[in-house]
Design a protein around this motif. Sequence first.
Motif, PDB file in Angstrom:
ATOM      1  N   SER A  34      18.781  23.305  28.948  1.00  0.00           N
ATOM      2  CA  SER A  34      19.164  24.665  29.300  1.00  0.00           C
ATOM      3  C   SER A  34      20.601  24.915  28.865  1.00  0.00           C
ATOM      4  O   SER A  34      21.361  23.976  28.594  1.00  0.00           O
ATOM      5  CB  SER A  34      19.017  24.889  30.807  1.00  0.00           C
ATOM      6  N   VAL A  35      20.972  26.191  28.785  1.00  0.00           N
ATOM      7  CA  VAL A  35      22.270  26.566  28.229  1.00  0.00           C
ATOM      8  C   VAL A  35      22.933  27.642  29.093  1.00  0.00           C
ATOM      9  O   VAL A  35      22.267  28.542  29.611  1.00  0.00           O
ATOM     10  CB  VAL A  35      22.102  27.109  26.794  1.00  0.00           C
ATOM     11  N   VAL A  36      24.249  27.526  29.229  1.00  0.00           N
ATOM     12  CA  VAL A  36      25.083  28.586  29.791  1.00  0.00           C
ATOM     13  C   VAL A  36      25.919  29.145  28.650  1.00  0.00           C
ATOM     14  O   VAL A  36      26.625  28.395  27.970  1.00  0.00           O
ATOM     15  CB  VAL A  36      26.000  28.075  30.919  1.00  0.00           C
ATOM     16  N   LEU A  37      25.827  30.442  28.401  1.00  0.00           N
ATOM     17  CA  LEU A  37      26.642  31.087  27.380  1.00  0.00           C
ATOM     18  C   LEU A  37      27.879  31.681  28.023  1.00  0.00           C
ATOM     19  O   LEU A  37      27.790  32.413  29.011  1.00  0.00           O
ATOM     20  CB  LEU A  37      25.852  32.200  26.690  1.00  0.00           C
ATOM     21  N   ALA A  38      29.050  31.354  27.467  1.00  0.00           N
ATOM     22  CA  ALA A  38      30.315  31.892  27.967  1.00  0.00           C
ATOM     23  C   ALA A  38      31.031  32.555  26.802  1.00  0.00           C
ATOM     24  O   ALA A  38      31.520  31.884  25.896  1.00  0.00           O
ATOM     25  CB  ALA A  38      31.176  30.780  28.564  1.00  0.00           C
ATOM     26  N   GLY A  39      31.069  33.891  26.804  1.00  0.00           N
ATOM     27  CA  GLY A  39      31.598  34.603  25.659  1.00  0.00           C
ATOM     28  C   GLY A  39      32.740  35.533  25.980  1.00  0.00           C
ATOM     29  O   GLY A  39      32.784  36.155  27.046  1.00  0.00           O
ATOM     30  N   HIS A  40      33.665  35.621  25.032  1.00  0.00           N
ATOM     31  CA  HIS A  40      34.790  36.547  25.139  1.00  0.00           C
ATOM     32  C   HIS A  40      34.545  37.730  24.206  1.00  0.00           C
ATOM     33  O   HIS A  40      34.137  37.557  23.063  1.00  0.00           O
ATOM     34  CB  HIS A  40      36.096  35.844  24.751  1.00  0.00           C
ATOM     35  N   SER A  41      34.790  38.933  24.697  1.00  0.00           N
ATOM     36  CA  SER A  41      34.748  40.127  23.871  1.00  0.00           C
ATOM     37  C   SER A  41      33.424  40.257  23.123  1.00  0.00           C
ATOM     38  O   SER A  41      32.361  40.322  23.735  1.00  0.00           O
ATOM     39  CB  SER A  41      35.941  40.115  22.920  1.00  0.00           C
ATOM     40  N   LEU A  42      33.453  40.288  21.794  1.00  0.00           N
ATOM     41  CA  LEU A  42      32.218  40.400  21.028  1.00  0.00           C
ATOM     42  C   LEU A  42      31.293  39.219  21.309  1.00  0.00           C
ATOM     43  O   LEU A  42      30.069  39.374  21.345  1.00  0.00           O
ATOM     44  CB  LEU A  42      32.517  40.470  19.531  1.00  0.00           C
ATOM     45  N   GLY A  43      31.870  38.036  21.530  1.00  0.00           N
ATOM     46  CA  GLY A  43      31.050  36.881  21.883  1.00  0.00           C
ATOM     47  C   GLY A  43      30.289  37.113  23.176  1.00  0.00           C
ATOM     48  O   GLY A  43      29.135  36.709  23.322  1.00  0.00           O
ATOM     49  N   PRO A  89      43.602  30.696  31.832  1.00  0.00           N
ATOM     50  CA  PRO A  89      42.527  29.742  31.576  1.00  0.00           C
ATOM     51  C   PRO A  89      41.935  29.160  32.858  1.00  0.00           C
ATOM     52  O   PRO A  89      40.762  28.785  32.888  1.00  0.00           O
ATOM     53  CB  PRO A  89      43.212  28.661  30.724  1.00  0.00           C
ATOM     54  N   ASP A  90      42.736  29.103  33.920  1.00  0.00           N
ATOM     55  CA  ASP A  90      42.242  28.562  35.191  1.00  0.00           C
ATOM     56  C   ASP A  90      41.089  29.408  35.726  1.00  0.00           C
ATOM     57  O   ASP A  90      40.093  28.871  36.239  1.00  0.00           O
ATOM     58  CB  ASP A  90      43.360  28.494  36.221  1.00  0.00           C
ATOM     59  N   ILE A  91      41.202  30.732  35.589  1.00  0.00           N
ATOM     60  CA  ILE A  91      40.141  31.615  36.067  1.00  0.00           C
ATOM     61  C   ILE A  91      38.883  31.443  35.223  1.00  0.00           C
ATOM     62  O   ILE A  91      37.771  31.379  35.746  1.00  0.00           O
ATOM     63  CB  ILE A  91      40.617  33.081  36.039  1.00  0.00           C
ATOM     64  N   ALA A  92      39.062  31.350  33.912  1.00  0.00           N
ATOM     65  CA  ALA A  92      37.916  31.175  33.019  1.00  0.00           C
ATOM     66  C   ALA A  92      37.201  29.860  33.290  1.00  0.00           C
ATOM     67  O   ALA A  92      35.965  29.809  33.362  1.00  0.00           O
ATOM     68  CB  ALA A  92      38.382  31.239  31.567  1.00  0.00           C
ATOM     69  N   VAL A  93      37.958  28.791  33.451  1.00  0.00           N
ATOM     70  CA  VAL A  93      37.374  27.469  33.704  1.00  0.00           C
ATOM     71  C   VAL A  93      36.576  27.462  35.004  1.00  0.00           C
ATOM     72  O   VAL A  93      35.426  26.990  35.051  1.00  0.00           O
ATOM     73  CB  VAL A  93      38.468  26.391  33.744  1.00  0.00           C
ATOM     74  N   LYS A  94      37.153  27.985  36.064  1.00  0.00           N
ATOM     75  CA  LYS A  94      36.462  27.991  37.356  1.00  0.00           C
ATOM     76  C   LYS A  94      35.179  28.812  37.299  1.00  0.00           C
ATOM     77  O   LYS A  94      34.159  28.426  37.874  1.00  0.00           O
ATOM     78  CB  LYS A  94      37.392  28.536  38.439  1.00  0.00           C
ATOM     79  N   ALA A  95      35.221  29.947  36.604  1.00  0.00           N
ATOM     80  CA  ALA A  95      34.031  30.793  36.498  1.00  0.00           C
ATOM     81  C   ALA A  95      32.913  30.073  35.756  1.00  0.00           C
ATOM     82  O   ALA A  95      31.746  30.094  36.181  1.00  0.00           O
ATOM     83  CB  ALA A  95      34.387  32.100  35.803  1.00  0.00           C
ATOM     84  N   ILE A  96      33.255  29.420  34.651  1.00  0.00           N
ATOM     85  CA  ILE A  96      32.239  28.721  33.857  1.00  0.00           C
ATOM     86  C   ILE A  96      31.682  27.528  34.623  1.00  0.00           C
ATOM     87  O   ILE A  96      30.472  27.282  34.624  1.00  0.00           O
ATOM     88  CB  ILE A  96      32.822  28.282  32.507  1.00  0.00           C
ATOM     89  N   GLN A  97      32.544  26.799  35.295  1.00  0.00           N
ATOM     90  CA  GLN A  97      32.080  25.651  36.081  1.00  0.00           C
ATOM     91  C   GLN A  97      31.186  26.097  37.232  1.00  0.00           C
ATOM     92  O   GLN A  97      30.174  25.447  37.538  1.00  0.00           O
ATOM     93  CB  GLN A  97      33.277  24.860  36.615  1.00  0.00           C
ATOM     94  N   ARG A  98      31.521  27.207  37.848  1.00  0.00           N
ATOM     95  CA  ARG A  98      30.716  27.720  38.966  1.00  0.00           C
ATOM     96  C   ARG A  98      29.329  28.154  38.492  1.00  0.00           C
ATOM     97  O   ARG A  98      28.319  27.808  39.094  1.00  0.00           O
ATOM     98  CB  ARG A  98      31.443  28.891  39.630  1.00  0.00           C
ATOM     99  N   VAL A  99      29.283  28.897  37.386  1.00  0.00           N
ATOM    100  CA  VAL A  99      27.993  29.355  36.861  1.00  0.00           C
ATOM    101  C   VAL A  99      27.162  28.163  36.376  1.00  0.00           C
ATOM    102  O   VAL A  99      25.935  28.123  36.578  1.00  0.00           O
ATOM    103  CB  VAL A  99      28.200  30.377  35.734  1.00  0.00           C
ATOM    104  N   THR A 100      27.811  27.192  35.752  1.00  0.00           N
ATOM    105  CA  THR A 100      27.100  26.004  35.279  1.00  0.00           C
ATOM    106  C   THR A 100      26.473  25.245  36.443  1.00  0.00           C
ATOM    107  O   THR A 100      25.322  24.789  36.368  1.00  0.00           O
ATOM    108  CB  THR A 100      28.046  25.078  34.500  1.00  0.00           C
ATOM    109  N   ALA A 101      27.198  25.112  37.539  1.00  0.00           N
ATOM    110  CA  ALA A 101      26.687  24.430  38.725  1.00  0.00           C
ATOM    111  C   ALA A 101      25.506  25.199  39.309  1.00  0.00           C
ATOM    112  O   ALA A 101      24.493  24.606  39.715  1.00  0.00           O
ATOM    113  CB  ALA A 101      27.791  24.284  39.767  1.00  0.00           C
ATOM    114  N   GLN A 102      25.605  26.520  39.350  1.00  0.00           N
ATOM    115  CA  GLN A 102      24.504  27.332  39.865  1.00  0.00           C
ATOM    116  C   GLN A 102      23.294  27.248  38.958  1.00  0.00           C
ATOM    117  O   GLN A 102      22.154  27.197  39.433  1.00  0.00           O
ATOM    118  CB  GLN A 102      24.960  28.785  39.992  1.00  0.00           C
ATOM    119  N   ALA A 103      23.519  27.207  37.661  1.00  0.00           N
ATOM    120  CA  ALA A 103      22.422  27.135  36.701  1.00  0.00           C
ATOM    121  C   ALA A 103      21.700  25.797  36.782  1.00  0.00           C
ATOM    122  O   ALA A 103      20.491  25.706  36.533  1.00  0.00           O
ATOM    123  CB  ALA A 103      22.944  27.373  35.292  1.00  0.00           C
ATOM    124  N   ALA A 104      22.444  24.758  37.122  1.00  0.00           N
ATOM    125  CA  ALA A 104      21.856  23.423  37.209  1.00  0.00           C
ATOM    126  C   ALA A 104      20.968  23.277  38.436  1.00  0.00           C
ATOM    127  O   ALA A 104      20.112  22.406  38.495  1.00  0.00           O
ATOM    128  CB  ALA A 104      22.962  22.375  37.239  1.00  0.00           C
TER     129      ALA A 104
END
Length: 311
Positions: A155-164, A296-311
């Motif tokens: 499974s995959v978590v996509l984390a994108g900025h702007s156009l990404g 970057p601290d906010i971005a990291v925490k958000a991605i880690q939180r979503v990844t944990a929920q996705a798992a």
Amino acid sequence: MNRRIKATAIAALSSVVVGAALIACDGPVSTAEKVTEETTGKVTEETAEKNLGDEGRDGDNFSGTKKIRLGKHSVNVSCSGDATEGKPLVMLMAGGGDGLDTMAGLQKTLSEKGRVCSYDRLGEGKSDQPKGTQTIDDSAKILTGVLDRLAGDRSVVLAGHSLGGYIAARYAPGHPDRIKGLVLMDATIPALTAGISKAIPESATGMAAELRDQTMAVNEGQNPEQFIIADTKVRSAGKIPVQIIKHESQYAEVPEYGPALEQMWSKGQQQWRALSSRSKLSTAPGTGHYIHVDRPDIAVKAIQRVTAQAA
């Protein structure tokens, strides 16, 4: 026009590029054509078969940056960190006009706790140039090929900025079996063309007029990816965890139209919430468009939180 202004209302065009709609593909895009590794510039049939068998399904046996072949295209990819059973792969997606190097700091930090990859879309970084204009279907086909190669059945978590973020949000609804979470960092809004037309009228002059005209041009494909964007509605990706993060302040250079642009942007970020019944929207204090650089601290925490929920 300076770089900050380009990133501004081209505003989620990212550092030089693109913004708008959330249509989502009509259905899963078929796996990209034969995938092979680019080595000396020549790919033999033997090498192609070996690479497809050895790396075509999981992509967990390399760290660093390399080029892979997706059909007729060479795509630059980067991976780091160790795969953990049951934990999704995190795929970072840079904004328009940016290569994967702009996500390097974020990737390094996140890879301390899991497997993280990134890639240059066609027209960006060290990947091939597109052969002509691209639509979301073209970009989705490349993303599917990259994920087939680097994630395999995981499974995959996509984390994108702007156009990404925009491409990630459009891709997820058509790929529910693979995409299990989204993090959108000041993602390009679902209807930027209509929004910018309303926020900055044709009667505008100076910097505001330039910003309006360039945003329109970018949406029509005048950007490094030759990517055409059309305003449309947001499609649901189901009940996956979705974290939407917006900037705090971005339009100081055009004070006359700044409030209208911020209202446009906030409304667009709210619209992304329709992606999932588990979506959350927050504002990152002290940030402009480049949230992952400013905080970057906010971005990291958000991605880690979503990844944990996705798992």
